[in-house]
Design a protein around this motif. Structure first.
Motif, mmCIF file in Angstrom:
data_model
loop_
_atom_site.group_PDB
_atom_site.id
_atom_site.type_symbol
_atom_site.label_atom_id
_atom_site.label_comp_id
_atom_site.label_asym_id
_atom_site.label_seq_id
_atom_site.Cartn_x
_atom_site.Cartn_y
_atom_site.Cartn_z
ATOM 1 N N CYS A 158 6.703 -4.257 7.107
ATOM 2 C CA CYS A 158 5.370 -3.994 7.642
ATOM 3 C C CYS A 158 4.503 -5.227 7.434
ATOM 4 C CB CYS A 158 4.737 -2.772 6.989
ATOM 5 S SG CYS A 158 4.350 -2.998 5.238
ATOM 6 N N ALA A 159 3.377 -5.266 8.111
ATOM 7 C CA ALA A 159 2.413 -6.362 7.984
ATOM 8 C C ALA A 159 1.066 -5.785 7.593
ATOM 9 C CB ALA A 159 2.303 -7.130 9.300
ATOM 10 N N ILE A 160 0.432 -6.394 6.602
ATOM 11 C CA ILE A 160 -0.872 -5.956 6.121
ATOM 12 C C ILE A 160 -1.773 -7.179 5.980
ATOM 13 C CG2 ILE A 160 -2.127 -4.872 4.208
ATOM 14 C CD1 ILE A 160 0.394 -3.277 3.566
ATOM 15 N N SER A 161 -2.967 -7.102 6.507
ATOM 16 C CA SER A 161 -3.958 -8.152 6.295
ATOM 17 C C SER A 161 -4.746 -7.839 5.034
ATOM 18 C CB SER A 161 -4.913 -8.234 7.490
ATOM 19 O OG SER A 161 -6.005 -9.093 7.193
ATOM 20 N N LEU A 162 -4.896 -8.858 4.173
ATOM 21 C CA LEU A 162 -5.672 -8.673 2.947
ATOM 22 C C LEU A 162 -7.161 -8.915 3.160
ATOM 23 C CD1 LEU A 162 -3.475 -10.184 0.070
ATOM 24 C CD2 LEU A 162 -3.553 -7.855 0.975
ATOM 25 N N SER A 163 -7.553 -9.275 4.358
ATOM 26 C CA SER A 163 -8.980 -9.463 4.619
ATOM 27 C C SER A 163 -9.705 -8.121 4.607
ATOM 28 C CB SER A 163 -9.188 -10.134 5.974
ATOM 29 O OG SER A 163 -10.565 -10.175 6.307
ATOM 30 N N ASP A 164 -10.829 -8.075 3.907
ATOM 31 C CA ASP A 164 -11.650 -6.864 3.939
ATOM 32 C C ASP A 164 -12.959 -7.093 4.685
ATOM 33 O OD1 ASP A 164 -12.863 -8.493 2.084
ATOM 34 O OD2 ASP A 164 -13.076 -6.969 0.537
ATOM 35 N N ASN A 165 -12.933 -8.049 5.633
ATOM 36 C CA ASN A 165 -14.111 -8.273 6.477
ATOM 37 C C ASN A 165 -14.368 -7.098 7.407
ATOM 38 O OD1 ASN A 165 -14.646 -10.840 5.437
ATOM 39 N ND2 ASN A 165 -13.299 -11.845 6.909
ATOM 40 N N LEU A 166 -13.286 -6.444 7.871
ATOM 41 C CA LEU A 166 -13.426 -5.374 8.861
ATOM 42 C C LEU A 166 -12.908 -4.030 8.350
ATOM 43 C CD1 LEU A 166 -12.344 -7.390 12.035
ATOM 44 C CD2 LEU A 166 -14.660 -6.847 11.301
ATOM 45 N N LYS A 167 -12.469 -3.988 7.108
ATOM 46 C CA LYS A 167 -12.052 -2.718 6.499
ATOM 47 C C LYS A 167 -12.301 -2.800 5.008
ATOM 48 C CE LYS A 167 -7.131 -4.000 6.089
ATOM 49 N NZ LYS A 167 -7.112 -5.249 6.854
ATOM 50 N N ALA A 168 -12.383 -1.647 4.368
ATOM 51 C CA ALA A 168 -12.679 -1.603 2.941
ATOM 52 C C ALA A 168 -11.478 -2.067 2.118
ATOM 53 C CB ALA A 168 -13.059 -0.178 2.540
ATOM 54 N N TRP A 169 -11.750 -2.686 0.972
ATOM 55 C CA TRP A 169 -10.661 -3.098 0.092
ATOM 56 C C TRP A 169 -9.877 -1.892 -0.408
ATOM 57 C CZ3 TRP A 169 -7.600 -6.878 -0.706
ATOM 58 C CH2 TRP A 169 -6.804 -6.910 -1.857
ATOM 59 N N THR A 170 -10.512 -0.754 -0.555
ATOM 60 C CA THR A 170 -9.790 0.451 -0.965
ATOM 61 C C THR A 170 -8.742 0.840 0.077
ATOM 62 O OG1 THR A 170 -11.576 1.804 -0.019
ATOM 63 C CG2 THR A 170 -11.643 1.381 -2.393
ATOM 64 N N THR A 171 -9.021 0.565 1.356
ATOM 65 C CA THR A 171 -8.040 0.824 2.415
ATOM 66 C C THR A 171 -6.852 -0.113 2.271
ATOM 67 O OG1 THR A 171 -9.756 1.586 3.938
ATOM 68 C CG2 THR A 171 -7.677 0.857 4.918
ATOM 69 N N VAL A 172 -7.135 -1.389 1.981
ATOM 70 C CA VAL A 172 -6.062 -2.359 1.765
ATOM 71 C C VAL A 172 -5.168 -1.897 0.616
ATOM 72 C CG1 VAL A 172 -5.520 -4.744 1.139
ATOM 73 C CG2 VAL A 172 -7.462 -4.271 2.641
ATOM 74 N N GLU A 173 -5.770 -1.491 -0.485
ATOM 75 C CA GLU A 173 -4.988 -1.055 -1.647
ATOM 76 C C GLU A 173 -4.150 0.188 -1.329
ATOM 77 O OE1 GLU A 173 -7.338 -2.523 -5.586
ATOM 78 O OE2 GLU A 173 -8.116 -0.717 -4.619
ATOM 79 N N ARG A 174 -4.736 1.110 -0.597
ATOM 80 C CA ARG A 174 -3.996 2.329 -0.244
ATOM 81 C C ARG A 174 -2.766 1.995 0.598
ATOM 82 N NH1 ARG A 174 -4.957 5.370 4.237
ATOM 83 N NH2 ARG A 174 -7.016 4.440 4.489
ATOM 84 N N ARG A 175 -2.919 1.072 1.529
ATOM 85 C CA ARG A 175 -1.792 0.702 2.396
ATOM 86 C C ARG A 175 -0.741 -0.093 1.618
ATOM 87 N NH1 ARG A 175 -5.588 -0.566 7.740
ATOM 88 N NH2 ARG A 175 -5.984 1.651 8.171
#
Length: 250
Positions: free
Chosen positions: A134-151
Motif C-alpha cells: 500500500c501507499a500512504i502519504s505522511l503529509s498532514d496538510n490535507l488530512k489529520a495526523w490521527t488519520t495517518v496513524e490509523r492507516r
C-alpha cells in the motif's frame, strides 16, 4: 475551437521514464500548467506554447486556472511529477470540477498515466513490491495526523509492504520518526526499510537498513521510504518480497 485538458505525469525525473503518450500530449498543447520545477523538466517544444508556473501547495488554484483555459478553447496540459493520479494533480482537477463551473463537467478531460516514485524506487532495489503493498502519504496538510496513524497501524497489522510518500519536510521534520515509532510497536525490528532519494534519476541514492535502525531524520521530500513486510528479504544486493505466502503452494 473546442478546448481540452489532459493531466500528465513526467515520471520521477529521468526523461527516459516519461511515457511516449505523455510526450505526444505535451507536443500538442497550447498551454502547460504546473508547479515550476516540474515545468522546468520539459524542454521548449514550440515557441507559441504558453507556460503557467505556480508555487507548491496551490493545487486547486492551478486546477481552476487550467480548467478556465480549457473552457476558453485552449489545449491545456496540467503537469505533475511521477504519476498524476498518485498524490498529485489529477485528483485536484476533478475536485475543482466538482465544485466549479457546471460547464467544466462537459470538457474533454483525460489523464495519462506515468511512472510514480514508488515504482521507480522499487526498481532501484529489486522487487520489494512483489507482494501485497500500500501507499500512504505522511503529509498532514490535507488530512489529520490521527488519520495517518490509523492507516499506518492498519497497514502494519495487515502485514503490507508500505510505501511512504512525503516522509518529511522543513515544516514536518518529526513525522517520519513518529511513523517509525508506531511501526516498531507492531512490526519486527529486523523488517527491511529502504530510503530511496531521487529515484529514477542519475542522482539516486539508496540506504538499506532495518526498522530498528531506521533514522527518520535522514529523509526529505525527494525521498521515498519503503517498509517491508514480514516476508520481505534480501538476496545479495537486492531486496524483494515473494509473491506467495509461506506454506501456501504456488
Amino acid at each position: 475551437m473546442t478546448g481540452s485538458l489532459v493531466v500528465v505525469g513526467t515520471g520521477p525525473g529521468n526523461a527516459d521514464l516519461m511515457t511516449p503518450a505523455t510526450s505526444a500530449v505535451l507536443a500538442k498543447a497550447t498551454d502547460l500548467v504546473g508547479y515550476g520545477p516540474y515545468l522546468d523538466r520539459i524542454p521548449t517544444i514550440r515557441a507559441d506554447q504558453c507556460r503557467h508556473a505556480s508555487d507548491n501547495r496551490v493545487e486547486l488554484d492551478r486546477a481552476r486556472q487550467a480548467l478556465s483555459l480549457a473552457a476558453s478553447g485552449r489545449q491545456v496540459v496540467v503537469v505533475s511529477g511521477g504519476d498524476p493520479g498518485v498524490f498529485a494533480m489529477a485528483s485536484a482537477v476533478f475536485e475543482a470540477v466538482e465544485a466549479g463551473e457546471p460547464a467544466w463537467r462537459e470538457l474533454d478531460i483525460r489523464v495519462e498515466p506515468g511512472v510514480t516514485a514508488m515504482l521507480a524506487a522499487a526498481a532501484e532495489v529489486g522487487a520489494p513490491l512483489g507482494g501485497d503493498f500500500c501507499a500512504i502519504s505522511l503529509s498532514d496538510n490535507l488530512k489529520a495526523w490521527t488519520t495517518v496513524e490509523r492507516r499506518l497501524k492498519a497497514a502494519a497489522e495487515a502485514d503490507f509492504v508500505i510505501a511512504l510518500y512525503n516522509p518529511a519536510s522543513k515544516a514536518r521534520p518529526h513525522q517520519l520518526g513518529r511513523a517509525f515509532d508506531l511501526l516498531r510497536s507492531i512490526k519486527a525490528a529486523e523488517t527491511p526499510v529502504l530510503f530511496v532519494r531521487a529515484a529514477g534519476t542519475v542522482d539516486s541514492k539508496i540506504v538499506t537498513t532495518t526498522l530498528a535502525g531506521a533514522d527518520g531524520t535522514t529523509a526529505d521530500m525527494r525521498t521515498l521510504v519503503i517498509v517491508g513486510a514480514s516476508t520481505t528479504r534480501q538476496v545479495g544486493r537486492w531486496i524483494y518480497t515473494p509473491r506467495s505466502e509461506p506454506g501456501v503452494r504456488s
